[in-house]
Write an enzyme that holds these catalytic residues in place. Structure first.
Site: not given
Ligand code: GLY
Length: 375
Positions: A92, A154
């Protein structure tokens, strides 16, 4: 539905009024979810660290308000300590540094921000598994856990950091990795109906696809709506950065699934495939993110197709503004009510979420004519 400039301008004013108040309390903290009207402040290494400064950059871009710039810069500078502990960071980094350093570099051309963004991009690229052609998502959550073979949907939203890095350096290595990962998403994450898996597993030594795991959706075979939104927007961004038709086609397939499964009020439930008896909470953040993806898609397709995506994106944002906004509650710091972060882990259910707020404001900016994004 045609674009009614008046509601967009009215919504923008409501956002500005609320952020003028909340920014005084939150300052350069890192809000995540709001409980009892107040945003909890998360640790800066949590994946959500970019959304508050990113939201402030969106407002700064329109108003030039110096306080917003100062707060966003202070948030970015705090991430310098975070990146020193790079072994705690997961994929992330894309969310985190795109909305801080890349945003600041795009707006102000700040050299220090360019370097920070490139450092984050290099670390993200280092998570690429050559055999499996995927970017590793997570580090172990607990002792002895092996997550080296885990990739998640994600990550599509982390890829723009790599495309940006190639653009500013002229070195295609970063894009190569982004494209390889995106092709793995096409091969393993997207189902024929346009719904997506959240978690796909590989043997990290051989690269062989080994299966799936349930994640933030109801079940392995269900359709977590925020995952669907990451797919719509992430694939549309891959199409924008590469010009490749296969990413555009996949983004459209995911968009059609998303639109077809919206309830009557256009704001998704937290999962599109819930069995009877499971609470059908909404996830306003999934709606806001998907709306940005749909508006991005509208800019990429032929004019005769664009209306479908544009009107769907606009309808979602209008519904969020009209029925999910916390405009009349001065004691609520969130912009959008009814977000669901992680139902299976019973975490942050039916609350404002900072990423819902961020994408809502980005979507409004797009409707105001700002088609360029930080991604
Ligand atoms: N990237 C984690 C979520 O969407 O909660």
């Amino acid at each position: 539905m045609t674009t009614t400039v008046s509601w967009v301008d009215e919504a923008w004013q409501q956002v500005e009024a609320k952020i003028a108040r909340t920014s005084r309390r939150i300052g350069s903290g890192f809000p995540h979810a709001s409980h009892g009207g107040t945003y909890d402040l998360a640790a800066p290494y949590w994946w959500t660290a970019g959304f508050w400064p990113g939201l402030l950059w969106l407002l700064y871009r329109e108003s030039g308000t110096p306080e917003y710039r100062q707060i966003a810069e202070a948030c970015e500078e705090q991430l310098d300590e975070v990146i020193k502990q790079f072994d705690r960071l997961d994929h992330d980094m894309g969310f985190m540094w795109t909305l801080t350093s890349v945003a600041r570099y795009r707006l102000l051309g700040e050299e220090a921000s360019r370097r920070r963004g490139l450092l984050a991009a290099s670390l993200l690229m280092g998570r690429y598994n050559v055999k499996g052609r995927y970017i590793r998502a997570w580090n172990p959550w607990r002792e002895n856990e092996d997550n080296s073979g885990v990739a998640i949907i994600d990550c599509l939203m982390n890829l723009p950091l790599l495309f940006w890095a190639s653009q500013v350096t002229g070195d295609p290595r970063f894009s190569h990795v982004a494209i390889e990962h995106a092709d793995t998403v096409l091969n393993h994450f997207i189902r024929p109906d346009g719904s997506v898996y959240h978690i796909v597993c590989f043997d990290s030594a051989t690269g062989e696809h080994t299966g799936y795991r349930g994640g933030q959706g109801y079940a392995e075979q269900s359709a977590w709506s925020r995952g669907a939104a990451w797919a719509v927007y992430g694939l549309a961004l891959c199409a924008r950065h590469t010009g490749e038709a296969r990413f555009l086609e996949a983004a459209k397939r995911c968009a059609h699934f998303f639109i077809a499964n919206l309830p009557e009020d256009y704001v998704p439930h937290w999962d599109f495939r819930l069995p009877a008896g499971v609470p059908r909470y909404r996830d306003s953040s999934a709606g806001a993110c998907a709306a940005c993806g749909l508006l991005q898609l509208a800019d990429l397709v032929a004019p005769e197709e664009a209306g479908l995506y544009r009107s769907a994106g606009e309808r979602i944002l209008h519904a969020l503004y009209t029925h999910y906004g916390a405009w009349d509650d001065p004691d609520e710091e969130g912009l959008l009510l009814h977000g669901t972060s992680n139902y299976p882990e019973n975490s942050n259910i039916d609350v404002p979420l900072i990423y819902g707020d961020y994408y809502f404001v980005e979507g409004l900016a797009k409707l105001k004519g700002r088609s360029e994004a930080f991604w």
